[in-house]
Design a protein around this motif. Structure first.
Motif, short mmCIF file in Angstrom:
data_model
loop_
_atom_site.label_atom_id
_atom_site.label_comp_id
_atom_site.label_asym_id
_atom_site.label_seq_id
_atom_site.Cartn_x
_atom_site.Cartn_y
_atom_site.Cartn_z
N ILE A 81 0.85 -1.19 0.00
CA ILE A 81 0.00 0.00 0.00
C ILE A 81 0.88 1.24 0.00
O ILE A 81 1.86 1.32 0.75
CB ILE A 81 -0.91 0.04 1.24
CG1 ILE A 81 -1.85 -1.16 1.27
CG2 ILE A 81 -1.72 1.34 1.28
CD1 ILE A 81 -2.66 -1.22 2.55
N ASP A 82 0.52 2.20 -0.83
CA ASP A 82 1.12 3.53 -0.77
C ASP A 82 0.12 4.44 -0.07
O ASP A 82 -0.89 4.84 -0.65
CB ASP A 82 1.44 4.03 -2.18
CG ASP A 82 2.16 5.38 -2.16
OD1 ASP A 82 2.44 5.89 -1.06
OD2 ASP A 82 2.43 5.91 -3.24
N LYS A 121 -5.61 1.21 -10.81
CA LYS A 121 -6.96 0.69 -10.58
C LYS A 121 -7.27 0.42 -9.11
O LYS A 121 -8.42 0.59 -8.68
CB LYS A 121 -7.17 -0.58 -11.40
CG LYS A 121 -7.10 -0.33 -12.90
CD LYS A 121 -7.31 -1.60 -13.69
CE LYS A 121 -7.25 -1.33 -15.19
NZ LYS A 121 -7.45 -2.57 -15.99
N ASN A 122 -6.33 -0.04 -8.34
CA ASN A 122 -6.60 -0.41 -6.96
C ASN A 122 -6.43 0.80 -6.05
O ASN A 122 -5.38 1.02 -5.46
CB ASN A 122 -5.66 -1.54 -6.51
CG ASN A 122 -5.86 -2.80 -7.33
OD1 ASN A 122 -6.98 -3.22 -7.56
ND2 ASN A 122 -4.76 -3.38 -7.79
N LEU A 123 -7.49 1.61 -5.96
CA LEU A 123 -7.42 2.89 -5.26
C LEU A 123 -8.50 2.98 -4.20
O LEU A 123 -9.64 2.54 -4.42
CB LEU A 123 -7.59 4.04 -6.25
CG LEU A 123 -6.60 4.06 -7.43
CD1 LEU A 123 -7.01 5.12 -8.44
CD2 LEU A 123 -5.17 4.32 -6.93
N ILE A 124 -8.14 3.55 -3.04
CA ILE A 124 -9.06 3.66 -1.92
C ILE A 124 -8.98 5.06 -1.32
O ILE A 124 -7.90 5.57 -1.06
CB ILE A 124 -8.73 2.62 -0.83
CG1 ILE A 124 -8.94 1.20 -1.36
CG2 ILE A 124 -9.60 2.84 0.41
CD1 ILE A 124 -8.56 0.12 -0.39
N GLU A 175 4.45 -1.46 -8.74
CA GLU A 175 4.07 -2.35 -9.85
C GLU A 175 5.30 -2.84 -10.60
O GLU A 175 5.36 -4.00 -11.03
CB GLU A 175 3.11 -1.63 -10.79
CG GLU A 175 1.72 -1.40 -10.19
CD GLU A 175 0.77 -0.76 -11.17
OE1 GLU A 175 1.22 -0.32 -12.25
OE2 GLU A 175 -0.43 -0.67 -10.86
N ASP A 176 6.29 -1.96 -10.76
CA ASP A 176 7.52 -2.36 -11.46
C ASP A 176 8.26 -3.45 -10.70
O ASP A 176 8.98 -4.25 -11.32
CB ASP A 176 8.44 -1.15 -11.65
CG ASP A 176 7.95 -0.21 -12.74
OD1 ASP A 176 7.04 -0.61 -13.51
OD2 ASP A 176 8.45 0.93 -12.81
N PHE A 177 8.08 -3.49 -9.39
CA PHE A 177 8.66 -4.56 -8.58
C PHE A 177 7.75 -5.78 -8.52
O PHE A 177 7.97 -6.69 -7.72
CB PHE A 177 8.97 -4.06 -7.16
CG PHE A 177 10.28 -3.34 -7.04
CD1 PHE A 177 11.48 -4.01 -7.21
CD2 PHE A 177 10.32 -1.98 -6.72
CE1 PHE A 177 12.70 -3.36 -7.08
CE2 PHE A 177 11.54 -1.32 -6.58
CZ PHE A 177 12.74 -2.01 -6.77
N ASN A 178 6.71 -5.78 -9.34
CA ASN A 178 5.83 -6.94 -9.52
C ASN A 178 5.01 -7.27 -8.28
O ASN A 178 4.71 -8.44 -8.00
CB ASN A 178 6.65 -8.17 -9.93
CG ASN A 178 5.79 -9.24 -10.59
OD1 ASN A 178 4.79 -8.93 -11.22
ND2 ASN A 178 6.18 -10.49 -10.41
N MET A 179 4.61 -6.24 -7.55
CA MET A 179 3.74 -6.44 -6.39
C MET A 179 2.32 -5.99 -6.70
O MET A 179 2.10 -5.21 -7.63
CB MET A 179 4.27 -5.62 -5.19
CG MET A 179 5.55 -6.16 -4.61
SD MET A 179 6.12 -5.17 -3.20
CE MET A 179 6.92 -3.82 -4.08
N LYS A 180 1.36 -6.47 -5.92
CA LYS A 180 0.01 -5.93 -6.01
C LYS A 180 0.01 -4.59 -5.28
O LYS A 180 0.20 -4.54 -4.06
CB LYS A 180 -1.01 -6.87 -5.38
CG LYS A 180 -2.43 -6.30 -5.44
CD LYS A 180 -3.46 -7.22 -4.80
CE LYS A 180 -4.85 -6.57 -4.85
NZ LYS A 180 -5.88 -7.44 -4.22
N ALA A 181 -0.21 -3.51 -6.01
CA ALA A 181 -0.10 -2.17 -5.43
C ALA A 181 -1.48 -1.56 -5.22
O ALA A 181 -2.33 -1.58 -6.10
CB ALA A 181 0.72 -1.28 -6.36
N ILE A 182 -1.67 -1.01 -4.01
CA ILE A 182 -2.91 -0.33 -3.65
C ILE A 182 -2.58 1.11 -3.29
O ILE A 182 -1.68 1.37 -2.48
CB ILE A 182 -3.60 -1.01 -2.45
CG1 ILE A 182 -3.93 -2.47 -2.79
CG2 ILE A 182 -4.87 -0.25 -2.07
CD1 ILE A 182 -4.41 -3.27 -1.59
#
Length: 212
Positions: A43-44, A82-85, A57-64
């Motif tokens: 998560i950022d 896309k995965n934004l909260i 994402e460049d490190f191939n993780m699921k990023a939120i």
């Protein structure tokens, strides 16, 4: 305070494209220890316009991406994320022990010091055991944002540019140690620079890596 950030993210200067090189190094070092980055959820917090979502994402993780500014998240959407909260860091909408990595770069210190304790407690709650927080805090030697009204205990309402009206807290080394005592393996350093043409204005941050 929300209004200040909504105004900030309407301006072109908020559209940052490149990740902070210090975060790139810290993240790369941590990920060397991981077997499969595609299994990691990151998560950022305070993702802004998404420059570090691209890094995750460049490190191939699921990023939120999480931010309380709707305009910031709108910029992220336009950039293809896309995965934004939309959320407040004092009440994170994630399950206990569900997140591998949390990035909070240049955002945590925009609050008063009581709220900082609440936010770090929430971050600690949602991190998995062994999960990692990579973050920055404004250092007490910073003078750049100390322009406005001093509330108390080195917390200010800044009048700086498009951040006018935002609450900013500045932290000493002892305060940092006290805040992060709920974490394990806390490591920190600091970075400091002046403005070109105005060496009296100092921008200073603590850089922190902490494990649950």
């Amino acid at each position: 305070m929300r209004q200040s950030w909504e105004q900030h993210y309407k301006k072109e200067k908020s559209l940052l494209s490149y990740p902070d090189e210090n975060l790139v190094r810290m993240l790369a070092l941590y990920l060397r220890e991981q077997k499969n980055t595609s299994d990691l959820i990151a998560i950022d917090l305070g993702c802004g316009t998404g420059r570090h979502l691209k890094l995750l994402e460049d490190f191939n993780m699921k990023a939120i991406g999480a931010d309380f500014s709707f305009n910031a998240l709108s910029s992220c959407t336009k950039a293809g994320f896309k995965n934004l909260i939309n959320c407040n860091n004092e009440n994170l909408p994630f399950k206990d022990s569900s997140i591998d990595i949390i990035i909070s770069w240049g955002s945590l210190h925009y609050c008063d010091k009581d709220n900082m304790i609440k936010m770090l407690s929430q971050i600690h709650r949602v991190l998995k055991r062994g999960g990692r927080l990579l973050a920055t805090l404004r250092k007490d030697s910073d003078t750049y944002l100390k322009k406005g009204k001093h509330i108390q205990n080195n917390t200010w309402i800044t009048e700086l540019g498009d951040l006018k009206g935002s609450v900013v807290s500045f932290f000493s080394q002892e305060e940092l140690k006290s805040l992060f005592k709920i974490f394990n393996n806390v490591q920190y350093g600091w970075m400091e620079r002046t403005l070109i043409g105005d060496v009296d204005k100092v921008i200073a941050h603590w850089v922190i890596s902490a494990e649950k």
